[in-house]
Write a protein that holds these residues in place. Structure first.
Motif, PDB file in Angstrom:
ATOM      1  N   HIS A  20      56.418  79.833  64.351  1.00 40.61           N
ATOM      2  CA  HIS A  20      55.844  78.498  64.535  1.00 40.61           C
ATOM      3  C   HIS A  20      56.818  77.604  65.309  1.00 40.61           C
ATOM      4  O   HIS A  20      56.421  76.920  66.267  1.00 40.61           O
ATOM      5  CB  HIS A  20      55.520  77.874  63.177  1.00 40.61           C
ATOM      6  CG  HIS A  20      54.864  76.537  63.276  1.00 40.61           C
ATOM      7  ND1 HIS A  20      53.543  76.385  63.642  1.00 40.61           N
ATOM      8  CD2 HIS A  20      55.342  75.277  63.077  1.00 40.61           C
ATOM      9  CE1 HIS A  20      53.234  75.102  63.658  1.00 40.61           C
ATOM     10  NE2 HIS A  20      54.313  74.409  63.323  1.00 40.61           N
ATOM     11  N   ALA A  21      58.080  77.623  64.911  1.00 43.30           N
ATOM     12  CA  ALA A  21      59.085  76.833  65.629  1.00 43.30           C
ATOM     13  C   ALA A  21      59.208  77.303  67.070  1.00 43.30           C
ATOM     14  O   ALA A  21      59.310  76.491  68.003  1.00 43.30           O
ATOM     15  CB  ALA A  21      60.429  76.941  64.918  1.00 43.30           C
ATOM     16  N   ASP A  32      68.269  78.392  63.451  1.00 46.37           N
ATOM     17  CA  ASP A  32      68.588  78.187  62.035  1.00 46.37           C
ATOM     18  C   ASP A  32      67.895  79.205  61.135  1.00 46.37           C
ATOM     19  O   ASP A  32      68.400  79.539  60.052  1.00 46.37           O
ATOM     20  CB  ASP A  32      68.182  76.770  61.600  1.00 46.37           C
ATOM     21  CG  ASP A  32      69.035  75.684  62.245  1.00 46.37           C
ATOM     22  OD1 ASP A  32      70.132  76.016  62.751  1.00 46.37           O
ATOM     23  OD2 ASP A  32      68.602  74.518  62.257  1.00 46.37           O
ATOM     24  N   GLN A  33      66.735  79.699  61.572  1.00 45.76           N
ATOM     25  CA  GLN A  33      65.972  80.649  60.758  1.00 45.76           C
ATOM     26  C   GLN A  33      66.492  82.077  60.872  1.00 45.76           C
ATOM     27  O   GLN A  33      66.299  82.887  59.961  1.00 45.76           O
ATOM     28  CB  GLN A  33      64.497  80.619  61.176  1.00 45.76           C
ATOM     29  CG  GLN A  33      63.758  79.336  60.821  1.00 45.76           C
ATOM     30  CD  GLN A  33      63.688  79.108  59.323  1.00 45.76           C
ATOM     31  OE1 GLN A  33      63.489  80.042  58.558  1.00 45.76           O
ATOM     32  NE2 GLN A  33      63.855  77.859  58.910  1.00 45.76           N
ATOM     33  N   PRO A  35      69.475  83.706  60.679  1.00 47.19           N
ATOM     34  CA  PRO A  35      70.307  84.327  59.625  1.00 47.19           C
ATOM     35  C   PRO A  35      69.538  84.619  58.343  1.00 47.19           C
ATOM     36  O   PRO A  35      69.857  85.590  57.639  1.00 47.19           O
ATOM     37  CB  PRO A  35      71.395  83.270  59.380  1.00 47.19           C
ATOM     38  CG  PRO A  35      71.435  82.459  60.631  1.00 47.19           C
ATOM     39  CD  PRO A  35      70.019  82.412  61.116  1.00 47.19           C
ATOM     40  N   LYS A  36      68.524  83.828  58.047  1.00 52.76           N
ATOM     41  CA  LYS A  36      67.746  84.023  56.827  1.00 52.76           C
ATOM     42  C   LYS A  36      66.863  85.262  56.896  1.00 52.76           C
ATOM     43  O   LYS A  36      66.397  85.750  55.862  1.00 52.76           O
ATOM     44  CB  LYS A  36      66.870  82.790  56.568  1.00 52.76           C
ATOM     45  CG  LYS A  36      67.630  81.489  56.473  1.00 52.76           C
ATOM     46  CD  LYS A  36      66.677  80.312  56.367  1.00 52.76           C
ATOM     47  CE  LYS A  36      67.421  78.982  56.412  1.00 52.76           C
ATOM     48  NZ  LYS A  36      66.484  77.822  56.346  1.00 52.76           N
ATOM     49  N   LEU A  37      66.653  85.744  58.122  1.00 47.93           N
ATOM     50  CA  LEU A  37      65.713  86.852  58.314  1.00 47.93           C
ATOM     51  C   LEU A  37      66.394  88.180  58.606  1.00 47.93           C
ATOM     52  O   LEU A  37      65.726  89.209  58.701  1.00 47.93           O
ATOM     53  CB  LEU A  37      64.745  86.510  59.451  1.00 47.93           C
ATOM     54  CG  LEU A  37      63.828  85.311  59.187  1.00 47.93           C
ATOM     55  CD1 LEU A  37      63.108  84.895  60.463  1.00 47.93           C
ATOM     56  CD2 LEU A  37      62.823  85.643  58.103  1.00 47.93           C
ATOM     57  N   ARG A  38      67.719  88.165  58.756  1.00 43.88           N
ATOM     58  CA  ARG A  38      68.434  89.409  59.024  1.00 43.88           C
ATOM     59  C   ARG A  38      68.207  90.393  57.880  1.00 43.88           C
ATOM     60  O   ARG A  38      68.324  90.046  56.709  1.00 43.88           O
ATOM     61  CB  ARG A  38      69.927  89.143  59.176  1.00 43.88           C
ATOM     62  CG  ARG A  38      70.320  88.430  60.448  1.00 43.88           C
ATOM     63  CD  ARG A  38      70.090  89.260  61.684  1.00 43.88           C
ATOM     64  NE  ARG A  38      70.468  88.522  62.912  1.00 43.88           N
ATOM     65  CZ  ARG A  38      70.111  88.886  64.120  1.00 43.88           C
ATOM     66  NH1 ARG A  38      69.366  89.974  64.303  1.00 43.88           N
ATOM     67  NH2 ARG A  38      70.480  88.179  65.169  1.00 43.88           N
ATOM     68  N   THR A  47      66.850  89.126  67.592  1.00 44.68           N
ATOM     69  CA  THR A  47      67.824  88.838  68.642  1.00 44.68           C
ATOM     70  C   THR A  47      67.159  88.355  69.915  1.00 44.68           C
ATOM     71  O   THR A  47      67.676  87.455  70.597  1.00 44.68           O
ATOM     72  CB  THR A  47      68.685  90.086  68.934  1.00 44.68           C
ATOM     73  OG1 THR A  47      69.341  90.478  67.721  1.00 44.68           O
ATOM     74  CG2 THR A  47      69.725  89.789  69.997  1.00 44.68           C
ATOM     75  N   THR A  48      66.017  88.911  70.256  1.00 45.42           N
ATOM     76  CA  THR A  48      65.351  88.456  71.476  1.00 45.42           C
ATOM     77  C   THR A  48      64.794  87.046  71.311  1.00 45.42           C
ATOM     78  O   THR A  48      64.833  86.244  72.248  1.00 45.42           O
ATOM     79  CB  THR A  48      64.236  89.428  71.896  1.00 45.42           C
ATOM     80  OG1 THR A  48      63.342  89.656  70.792  1.00 45.42           O
ATOM     81  CG2 THR A  48      64.812  90.758  72.342  1.00 45.42           C
ATOM     82  N   ARG A  49      64.289  86.709  70.126  1.00 49.19           N
ATOM     83  CA  ARG A  49      63.878  85.322  69.875  1.00 49.19           C
ATOM     84  C   ARG A  49      65.096  84.401  69.956  1.00 49.19           C
ATOM     85  O   ARG A  49      65.039  83.308  70.519  1.00 49.19           O
ATOM     86  CB  ARG A  49      63.232  85.202  68.504  1.00 49.19           C
ATOM     87  CG  ARG A  49      61.952  85.980  68.328  1.00 49.19           C
ATOM     88  CD  ARG A  49      60.813  85.366  69.074  1.00 49.19           C
ATOM     89  NE  ARG A  49      59.601  86.154  68.891  1.00 49.19           N
ATOM     90  CZ  ARG A  49      58.510  86.016  69.627  1.00 49.19           C
ATOM     91  NH1 ARG A  49      58.483  85.147  70.615  1.00 49.19           N
ATOM     92  NH2 ARG A  49      57.449  86.756  69.393  1.00 49.19           N
ATOM     93  N   GLU A  50      66.190  84.847  69.359  1.00 50.52           N
ATOM     94  CA  GLU A  50      67.416  84.073  69.370  1.00 50.52           C
ATOM     95  C   GLU A  50      67.911  83.860  70.803  1.00 50.52           C
ATOM     96  O   GLU A  50      68.353  82.767  71.174  1.00 50.52           O
ATOM     97  CB  GLU A  50      68.473  84.799  68.541  1.00 50.52           C
ATOM     98  CG  GLU A  50      69.770  84.054  68.354  1.00 50.52           C
ATOM     99  CD  GLU A  50      70.768  84.843  67.524  1.00 50.52           C
ATOM    100  OE1 GLU A  50      71.761  84.240  67.078  1.00 50.52           O
ATOM    101  OE2 GLU A  50      70.554  86.067  67.326  1.00 50.52           O
ATOM    102  N   ALA A  51      67.828  84.907  71.624  1.00 49.69           N
ATOM    103  CA  ALA A  51      68.294  84.815  73.003  1.00 49.69           C
ATOM    104  C   ALA A  51      67.488  83.793  73.795  1.00 49.69           C
ATOM    105  O   ALA A  51      68.054  82.985  74.559  1.00 49.69           O
ATOM    106  CB  ALA A  51      68.220  86.182  73.675  1.00 49.69           C
TER     107      ALA A  51
END
Length: 244
Positions: A20-21, A32-33, A35-38, A47-51
């Motif tokens: 959603h974010a 922010d989300q 680390p909670k999902l690792r 990682t691709t969302r993070e990138a």
């Protein structure tokens, strides 16, 4: 790459809040989300969302380094990697490279309907090879597809007809897509995103047809999403048409 994730990830996934974010361009919230999902979500997905989020926040070199980790992964199909890499190029507005990623992905998986239509979508948004885009959409329609992919094809065919100035045909396709998406989109962030982009292209089509009043009403529904994601191409296109 949106078609793949719409097709294969449901709102039951634990990362729904992150999606959603992501779909609203709230990039720091995405980070922010993570680390909670690792450990709960595949590393490639996270990682691709993070990138993409890092690139959107200006950390482009870091984003490419994160993606490079999966370039030769035996666990990630090459076409999938290329599709996600295309999102990174899109976010930094390197549209030629985004198209090239999808061209290569298509070479890797020429029978995958989501690859086929995402390649067509990239051509329709950022290129001008409408003949190839049409060919790809026809190929996809010959494949076995789920309901959501069929709805997305309606939108992509609408963009094709809009680009070809077949405005009435485009209007009909966007309306069919909208009627199919609206009942199933409320719980699915990526489908909600697509509803707004379909609305935006419908608004452009109505403006081309001279129906500026309805065009503006529909455009205002899509505008918050367009602004949040920095979709200048779509916003500029609407502004150009409505100003005539």
């Amino acid at each position: 790459m949106i078609s793949f994730w719409v097709a294969y990830f449901s709102p039951r996934q634990k990362y729904d809040k992150m999606l959603h974010a992501f779909s609203w361009g709230r990039w720091q919230e995405v980070l922010d989300q993570v680390p909670k999902l690792r450990g709960k979500v595949p590393d490639f997905e996270l990682t691709t969302r993070e990138a993409v989020a890092e690139a959107a926040l200006g950390n482009v070199d870091q984003a490419y380094e994160m993606m490079e980790h999966f370039a030769d992964s035996s666990e990630v199909p090459r076409w999938m990697y290329l599709g996600r890499l295309s999102e990174l190029y899109e976010i930094v507005k390197d549209y030629d490279q985004a198209i090239e990623c999808w061209r290569q992905a298509y070479e890797e998986a020429p029978k995958n309907p989501t690859v086929i239509i995402d390649y067509a979508y990239a051509l329709l948004k950022y290129g001008n090879d409408y003949s190839l885009a049409n060919q790809l959409l026809e190929e996809a329609e010959q494949q076995h597809m789920g309901e959501m992919i069929e709805l997305l094809i309606l939108c992509f065919k609408g963009i094709l007809e809009l680009n070809l100035k077949n405005f009435r045909v485009a209007e009909s396709l966007f309306l069919k897509c909208q009627s199919g998406l609206l009942p199933i989109a409320p719980t699915q962030p990526l489908l909600q995103l697509f509803v707004d982009f379909n609305r935006a292209y419908l608004a452009i089509t109505l403006a081309e047809l001279g129906d500026s009043e309805n065009a503006q009403k529909i455009y205002e529904l899509a505008l918050p999403r367009l602004q949040a994601l920095g979709s200048e191409q779509v916003m500029d296109r609407y502004a150009e048409v409505i100003a005539r």
